[in-house]
Design an enzyme around this catalytic site. Structure first.
Site, PDB file in Angstrom:
ATOM      1  N   ARG A  77       0.836  -1.194   0.000  1.00 35.94           N
ATOM      2  CA  ARG A  77       0.000   0.000   0.000  1.00 35.94           C
ATOM      3  C   ARG A  77       0.874   1.248   0.000  1.00 35.94           C
ATOM      4  O   ARG A  77       1.954   1.260   0.603  1.00 35.94           O
ATOM      5  CB  ARG A  77      -0.911   0.028   1.229  1.00 35.94           C
ATOM      6  N   GLU A 103      -1.677   8.079  -5.135  1.00 38.40           N
ATOM      7  CA  GLU A 103      -2.337   7.473  -6.289  1.00 38.40           C
ATOM      8  C   GLU A 103      -3.674   8.184  -6.540  1.00 38.40           C
ATOM      9  O   GLU A 103      -4.357   8.537  -5.583  1.00 38.40           O
ATOM     10  CB  GLU A 103      -2.583   5.984  -6.031  1.00 38.40           C
ATOM     11  N   HIS A 154       0.487  -0.030  -9.699  1.00 36.55           N
ATOM     12  CA  HIS A 154      -0.395  -0.790  -8.809  1.00 36.55           C
ATOM     13  C   HIS A 154      -1.042  -1.968  -9.550  1.00 36.55           C
ATOM     14  O   HIS A 154      -2.260  -2.099  -9.642  1.00 36.55           O
ATOM     15  CB  HIS A 154      -1.480   0.108  -8.205  1.00 36.55           C
TER      16      HIS A 154
END
Length: 317
Positions: A244, A273, A291
């Site tokens: 993460r 993000e 990602h």
């Protein structure tokens, strides 16, 4: 019963649900329009991945929701406890994408130790005119075999990472909820298997002993790896974050790369993000991906089938 797969769902999962009598809608609805869409279409099941947030506001606004599903391991984009307090079932697929994420970790590790991420930028530009110079620039790679890999977070993904590392001949240490020893089972194509013990120790010890470090923990309220932790690491360490964004202090990481403490880093997730900091994107010692840890065809099919199986089991009891 209508299901909204807002971040998509593999064809196999859709077919399995439709066969069981569910209507699956794969329209991508913007976050700010999600509640209105769910209510207008009388959606009772919402399936998401990491792109859609199911917060308290969504849950409060959508009175007909009966189940929320997350395709993947983490549930940090869903207000899980609040959903459960409202009688909404929450499911995920913790095992389905573990192998895919683990393989991406090693894509970044291999890219880092051989500087492939940088040579892939420069070969198209200068490969014809400066081949010998580039060859010299990228001729100081190192091997993973025999090195120590520290795995922070030893759940399903962390253990898949350990299996690949052991197969490469690496030494593996891990940081888990408890210190001691965890046994993992390596299974081979010919149905043979072997059980191997992995030592676990606190993060502050692991970072001192590791040549490479990979992170596999849930989202954190503050960075797990910051300036203090980076300073305690071995010189020339390589770091991978496919968990993460925000687990690593990105400013501290760039400083550590600048002063040579960190040789390279591989990042699949970012603090900001979907707009990562430009300093990260332009740094020549970072191997980057957008990602995509769980984004393999095989993982998406497993996720789709696992979600559909759980939904059918829940509503067709």
């Amino acid at each position: 019963m209508k299901i909204l797969a807002n971040d998509g769902l593999a064809k196999a999962g859709i077919e399995q649900l439709e066969k069981a009598g569910f209507e699956v809608i794969s329209t991508k609805v913007a976050q700010e329009q999600l509640a209105d869409y769910i209510n207008s279409k009388d959606i009772q099941v919402l399936l998401v991945r990491s792109a859609t947030n199911v917060d308290k506001a969504i849950i409060d606004a959508c009175k007909n929701l009966k189940l929320i599903g997350r395709g993947g391991v983490g549930l940090d984009n869903i207000a899980v406890d609040y959903a459960k307090s409202k009688g909404i079932k929450v499911i995920n697929t913790p095992q389905a994408a573990s192998g895919s994420v683990a393989e991406l970790v090693f894509a970044h590790l291999f890219s880092g130790v051989r500087k492939l991420f940088d040579s892939n930028r420069n070969m198209p530009l200068e490969g014809e005119s400066r081949f010998k110079e580039l060859k010299k620039s990228y001729s100081a790679g190192i091997e993973l075999r025999g090195k120590t890999l520290g795995i922070i977070g030893f759940g399903k993904i962390g253990r898949e990472v350990a299996k690949i590392a052991l197969g490469l001949g690496m030494k593996v240490i891990a940081s888990d909820k408890e210190d001691g020893e965890v046994k993992i089972t390596l299974e081979f194509y010919n149905h043979q298997s072997i059980e191997i013990p992995i030592k676990t120790e606190p993060v502050e010890e692991l970072i001192k002993h590791s040549d490479f470090i990979t992170l596999h923990v849930p989202a954190q309220t503050k960075p797990l790896i910051g300036k203090k932790e980076l300073e305690a690491m071995k010189p020339g360490v390589g770091i991978i974050n496919a968990a993460r964004g925000g687990i690593i202090d990105e400013v501290a990481l760039l400083d550590a790369i600048e002063d040579g403490k960190v040789a390279f880093a591989g990042l699949d997730t970012f603090e900001a993000e979907p707009r990562p900091a430009i300093k990260l994107l332009m740094n020549e010692k970072l191997s980057l991906s957008p990602h995509i840890g769980a984004s393999t065809l095989e993982a998406q099919e497993r996720i789709g089938l696992e979600l559909s199986k759980q939904i059918i089991s829940h509503f067709k009891k």
